[in-house]
Motif scaffolding. Sequence first.
Motif, PDB file in Angstrom:
ATOM      1  N   ALA A 173       0.861  -1.175   0.000  1.00  0.00           N
ATOM      2  CA  ALA A 173       0.000   0.000   0.000  1.00  0.00           C
ATOM      3  C   ALA A 173       0.907   1.239   0.000  1.00  0.00           C
ATOM      4  O   ALA A 173       2.144   1.134   0.001  1.00  0.00           O
ATOM      5  CB  ALA A 173      -0.948  -0.010   1.198  1.00  0.00           C
ATOM      6  N   GLN A 174       0.306   2.430   0.023  1.00  0.00           N
ATOM      7  CA  GLN A 174       1.079   3.665  -0.068  1.00  0.00           C
ATOM      8  C   GLN A 174       0.494   4.691   0.888  1.00  0.00           C
ATOM      9  O   GLN A 174      -0.723   4.916   0.935  1.00  0.00           O
ATOM     10  CB  GLN A 174       1.060   4.202  -1.512  1.00  0.00           C
ATOM     11  N   ASN A 175       1.383   5.304   1.688  1.00  0.00           N
ATOM     12  CA  ASN A 175       0.994   6.416   2.544  1.00  0.00           C
ATOM     13  C   ASN A 175       1.086   7.681   1.706  1.00  0.00           C
ATOM     14  O   ASN A 175       2.172   8.165   1.398  1.00  0.00           O
ATOM     15  CB  ASN A 175       1.915   6.490   3.767  1.00  0.00           C
ATOM     16  N   GLU A 176      -0.074   8.184   1.298  1.00  0.00           N
ATOM     17  CA  GLU A 176      -0.088   9.323   0.390  1.00  0.00           C
ATOM     18  C   GLU A 176       0.484  10.578   1.038  1.00  0.00           C
ATOM     19  O   GLU A 176       1.111  11.404   0.378  1.00  0.00           O
ATOM     20  CB  GLU A 176      -1.528   9.593  -0.084  1.00  0.00           C
ATOM     21  N   GLU A 177       0.256  10.769   2.357  1.00  0.00           N
ATOM     22  CA  GLU A 177       0.744  11.980   3.003  1.00  0.00           C
ATOM     23  C   GLU A 177       2.263  12.014   3.051  1.00  0.00           C
ATOM     24  O   GLU A 177       2.897  13.029   2.778  1.00  0.00           O
ATOM     25  CB  GLU A 177       0.176  12.062   4.427  1.00  0.00           C
ATOM     26  N   ARG A 178       2.886  10.879   3.416  1.00  0.00           N
ATOM     27  CA  ARG A 178       4.346  10.832   3.545  1.00  0.00           C
ATOM     28  C   ARG A 178       5.024  10.247   2.313  1.00  0.00           C
ATOM     29  O   ARG A 178       6.243  10.143   2.288  1.00  0.00           O
ATOM     30  CB  ARG A 178       4.731  10.008   4.771  1.00  0.00           C
ATOM     31  N   ASN A 179       4.209   9.835   1.339  1.00  0.00           N
ATOM     32  CA  ASN A 179       4.767   9.182   0.145  1.00  0.00           C
ATOM     33  C   ASN A 179       5.685   8.028   0.542  1.00  0.00           C
ATOM     34  O   ASN A 179       6.831   7.927   0.130  1.00  0.00           O
ATOM     35  CB  ASN A 179       5.519  10.188  -0.719  1.00  0.00           C
ATOM     36  N   GLU A 180       5.132   7.152   1.399  1.00  0.00           N
ATOM     37  CA  GLU A 180       5.923   6.067   1.984  1.00  0.00           C
ATOM     38  C   GLU A 180       5.235   4.734   1.702  1.00  0.00           C
ATOM     39  O   GLU A 180       4.026   4.602   1.898  1.00  0.00           O
ATOM     40  CB  GLU A 180       6.046   6.273   3.499  1.00  0.00           C
ATOM     41  N   PRO A 181       5.994   3.712   1.233  1.00  0.00           N
ATOM     42  CA  PRO A 181       5.383   2.398   0.993  1.00  0.00           C
ATOM     43  C   PRO A 181       5.010   1.716   2.310  1.00  0.00           C
ATOM     44  O   PRO A 181       5.758   1.770   3.285  1.00  0.00           O
ATOM     45  CB  PRO A 181       6.477   1.620   0.240  1.00  0.00           C
ATOM     46  N   LEU A 182       3.855   1.058   2.303  1.00  0.00           N
ATOM     47  CA  LEU A 182       3.342   0.348   3.470  1.00  0.00           C
ATOM     48  C   LEU A 182       3.113  -1.115   3.119  1.00  0.00           C
ATOM     49  O   LEU A 182       3.071  -1.498   1.945  1.00  0.00           O
ATOM     50  CB  LEU A 182       2.014   0.957   3.949  1.00  0.00           C
ATOM     51  N   VAL A 183       2.976  -1.939   4.141  1.00  0.00           N
ATOM     52  CA  VAL A 183       2.560  -3.333   3.983  1.00  0.00           C
ATOM     53  C   VAL A 183       1.333  -3.545   4.864  1.00  0.00           C
ATOM     54  O   VAL A 183       1.333  -3.165   6.041  1.00  0.00           O
ATOM     55  CB  VAL A 183       3.670  -4.317   4.382  1.00  0.00           C
ATOM     56  N   VAL A 184       0.289  -4.134   4.291  1.00  0.00           N
ATOM     57  CA  VAL A 184      -0.960  -4.387   5.027  1.00  0.00           C
ATOM     58  C   VAL A 184      -1.114  -5.898   5.188  1.00  0.00           C
ATOM     59  O   VAL A 184      -1.233  -6.627   4.205  1.00  0.00           O
ATOM     60  CB  VAL A 184      -2.185  -3.798   4.285  1.00  0.00           C
ATOM     61  N   PHE A 185      -1.069  -6.365   6.431  1.00  0.00           N
ATOM     62  CA  PHE A 185      -1.309  -7.767   6.759  1.00  0.00           C
ATOM     63  C   PHE A 185      -2.773  -7.920   7.202  1.00  0.00           C
ATOM     64  O   PHE A 185      -3.282  -7.087   7.966  1.00  0.00           O
ATOM     65  CB  PHE A 185      -0.411  -8.248   7.909  1.00  0.00           C
ATOM     66  N   THR A 186      -3.427  -9.005   6.762  1.00  0.00           N
ATOM     67  CA  THR A 186      -4.790  -9.287   7.213  1.00  0.00           C
ATOM     68  C   THR A 186      -4.920 -10.750   7.610  1.00  0.00           C
ATOM     69  O   THR A 186      -4.338 -11.636   6.979  1.00  0.00           O
ATOM     70  CB  THR A 186      -5.828  -8.974   6.119  1.00  0.00           C
ATOM     71  N   TRP A 187      -5.662 -10.976   8.661  1.00  0.00           N
ATOM     72  CA  TRP A 187      -6.024 -12.320   9.155  1.00  0.00           C
ATOM     73  C   TRP A 187      -7.553 -12.346   9.194  1.00  0.00           C
ATOM     74  O   TRP A 187      -8.176 -11.660  10.014  1.00  0.00           O
ATOM     75  CB  TRP A 187      -5.410 -12.540  10.531  1.00  0.00           C
ATOM     76  N   GLU A 188      -8.151 -13.153   8.319  1.00  0.00           N
ATOM     77  CA  GLU A 188      -9.600 -13.206   8.222  1.00  0.00           C
ATOM     78  C   GLU A 188     -10.069 -14.643   8.441  1.00  0.00           C
ATOM     79  O   GLU A 188      -9.571 -15.568   7.803  1.00  0.00           O
ATOM     80  CB  GLU A 188     -10.052 -12.725   6.837  1.00  0.00           C
ATOM     81  N   GLU A 189     -11.032 -14.817   9.325  1.00  0.00           N
ATOM     82  CA  GLU A 189     -11.580 -16.135   9.624  1.00  0.00           C
ATOM     83  C   GLU A 189     -13.018 -16.223   9.128  1.00  0.00           C
ATOM     84  O   GLU A 189     -13.757 -15.229   9.141  1.00  0.00           O
ATOM     85  CB  GLU A 189     -11.530 -16.405  11.140  1.00  0.00           C
ATOM     86  N   ARG A 190     -13.386 -17.462   8.710  1.00  0.00           N
ATOM     87  CA  ARG A 190     -14.760 -17.679   8.269  1.00  0.00           C
ATOM     88  C   ARG A 190     -15.129 -19.150   8.489  1.00  0.00           C
ATOM     89  O   ARG A 190     -14.258 -19.992   8.704  1.00  0.00           O
ATOM     90  CB  ARG A 190     -14.928 -17.320   6.790  1.00  0.00           C
ATOM     91  N   ASP A 191     -16.416 -19.414   8.450  1.00  0.00           N
ATOM     92  CA  ASP A 191     -16.967 -20.771   8.603  1.00  0.00           C
ATOM     93  C   ASP A 191     -16.625 -21.383   9.961  1.00  0.00           C
ATOM     94  O   ASP A 191     -16.640 -22.601  10.122  1.00  0.00           O
ATOM     95  CB  ASP A 191     -16.443 -21.700   7.480  1.00  0.00           C
ATOM     96  N   GLY A 192     -16.282 -20.529  10.941  1.00  0.00           N
ATOM     97  CA  GLY A 192     -16.022 -21.023  12.284  1.00  0.00           C
ATOM     98  C   GLY A 192     -17.135 -20.616  13.235  1.00  0.00           C
ATOM     99  O   GLY A 192     -18.227 -20.186  12.821  1.00  0.00           O
ATOM    100  N   PRO A 193     -16.925 -20.749  14.533  1.00  0.00           N
ATOM    101  CA  PRO A 193     -17.917 -20.288  15.504  1.00  0.00           C
ATOM    102  C   PRO A 193     -18.145 -18.783  15.344  1.00  0.00           C
ATOM    103  O   PRO A 193     -17.300 -18.040  14.842  1.00  0.00           O
ATOM    104  CB  PRO A 193     -17.260 -20.611  16.852  1.00  0.00           C
ATOM    105  N   VAL A 194     -19.295 -18.328  15.801  1.00  0.00           N
ATOM    106  CA  VAL A 194     -19.628 -16.903  15.728  1.00  0.00           C
ATOM    107  C   VAL A 194     -18.617 -16.117  16.558  1.00  0.00           C
ATOM    108  O   VAL A 194     -18.354 -16.450  17.709  1.00  0.00           O
ATOM    109  CB  VAL A 194     -21.064 -16.648  16.238  1.00  0.00           C
ATOM    110  N   ALA A 195     -18.012 -15.096  15.957  1.00  0.00           N
ATOM    111  CA  ALA A 195     -16.982 -14.324  16.644  1.00  0.00           C
ATOM    112  C   ALA A 195     -17.625 -13.376  17.660  1.00  0.00           C
ATOM    113  O   ALA A 195     -18.625 -12.724  17.370  1.00  0.00           O
ATOM    114  CB  ALA A 195     -16.156 -13.529  15.635  1.00  0.00           C
ATOM    115  N   ARG A 196     -17.031 -13.325  18.829  1.00  0.00           N
ATOM    116  CA  ARG A 196     -17.494 -12.418  19.881  1.00  0.00           C
ATOM    117  C   ARG A 196     -16.289 -11.735  20.508  1.00  0.00           C
ATOM    118  O   ARG A 196     -15.269 -12.361  20.757  1.00  0.00           O
ATOM    119  CB  ARG A 196     -18.275 -13.169  20.967  1.00  0.00           C
ATOM    120  N   ALA A 197     -16.448 -10.449  20.790  1.00  0.00           N
ATOM    121  CA  ALA A 197     -15.362  -9.719  21.428  1.00  0.00           C
ATOM    122  C   ALA A 197     -15.188 -10.207  22.858  1.00  0.00           C
ATOM    123  O   ALA A 197     -16.178 -10.440  23.570  1.00  0.00           O
ATOM    124  CB  ALA A 197     -15.662  -8.222  21.415  1.00  0.00           C
TER     125      ALA A 197
END
Length: 552
Positions: A482-506
Amino acid sequence: MKGRFRFFPKASIGTYLIAMALATALPIFALVALLLAQLEDNQRSTLRRETAQDATALARSIDRQLQDMATTLRLLSNSPELENNDFASFHARTETSLRTDNLYVIAVDETGQQLLNTRRDYGEPLGKAGNLPSVEAAIKSGRIEASDVFMGRTSGEFVYNVTMPMQAGKVRALIITQNAGDLAKLVTTEGLPNDWSAAVIDQSGHVVASAGATNIGFGQPFNPDILPSLVNFSGVYENKQVLPNAMLGYAQIPGWSWKTVIWGPVATAQSSILTTWRFLIIGGLALMLVAILAAYIVARQVRTTIRSIADMAIRMGEGHIVAPIETSVIEANQVAVALSNASFDRSQTEDRLHFVMNELVHRTKNLLTLVQAMMRQVAKRADSVEAYQAAVVDRLEGLSRSIDLLTSEQWAGASLRRVIDIHFKGFPQAAEQTEISGKDFVLKPDVVQNLGLVLHELATNSVKYGALSVPHGRVRLSWRDAQNEERNEPLVVFTWEERDGPVARAPENSGFGTTIIKNHAAAAFGGTVEIDFPPEGFYWALTAPRRNLERA
């Protein structure tokens, strides 16, 4: 000592080198003579084995194609559009994604009536599925099956189907169909002897695809005199009446009703072996003579070099400082340089040892600081000594994996994919239930440790409460630029997404795991962390500058 060398008389190095060349060459040629005597008997059995192996290799190639199609069917069967009978949306998405692979999807109801066919525009009138008996057989068996080859009504070409029975809305079976001509691209005679052929045969004995000298057309019956004899899982068929002067290897495609066959004349397969051995004998004799001559020339050069090194060692033993000599032998030059630099080695070794000790102290302090912080956090939330001990041991094991990885890489960092793999080894279900995507890059050493802690906590929480706690749960771990437009700096976006499991609760209370994946992750990588608990599954995202992660 004299008794030990009584069989080795004193002689010059030239004599020993020539003797060594002869001692090496003569047993080789004796072995060649023996092999030539046995070649006539052995080459046919070798050809049988290779023919069966080639048929098995082709079977594996076709099996991978069918398994890929079956996997695609399983993925498509989970589409919510099928449950909601939203065939238009399913048609548009599926037709676009499978177009490049020349694959088409058909959905049928319990009568075999086509509900959609991605070969046709959605909404066009459709009849019943072609080769309906294979569809009915798959529904009756309850498992994914491959049909026989048949002439497709829509395509006007020979095709085959892979059918998956299911129950979603009106859909009773989901089919992937492909032209037999596209499958024929996998059937190749590359690597086979000249004038050999290969083919894939369906359950009824018809050719699905073929290649080679005997190119059989799509849907044509294979030799009916041969098929009844192909009863084993794999093997070789020989019959002088049916296949004179020829050989056929066959293999059953595992889990499917199809077979693969490789066949051709024996003479073309054996001619190259005999020619190779003739050239080997002639060339070997010539090489032996060259080796003897080369051994004599090398011996003279080595003898001169050894005498020069001996003179240098004698002068050094007398206390003289000598400069390294220059010879035509690289190893001798290295010995000369080593002797010349011997007086300076100790100080260099001591400096190196001091540096290593300082580095070890620095890394040990960093590790102890990290462990102390971890133990303090766990102690704040542990309900008992046993719970405290279990939590500390679990996290120390995760930290140990990162340290083992860094040690194997000389503490120079490690690739992101290796960090993920080594931490997922502690969670057997993660290998099959986790989808990993993203372009690999090399992480800094401290990032390896901190990201390892975060991944370990995410996987631990998922095994306890999330998608990895059930067999059908799925986790998608990905990263992108990804790109930080304000600082013109390259970023990395990590995501962890779960599905088909038990209902998520905080969670009601924020524990050590939450501290690691949120506060520690944001601080360690100089980024931001987003956590969400939608009903379909836990979501975690880390956005951090790439310069904080990637090794320069």
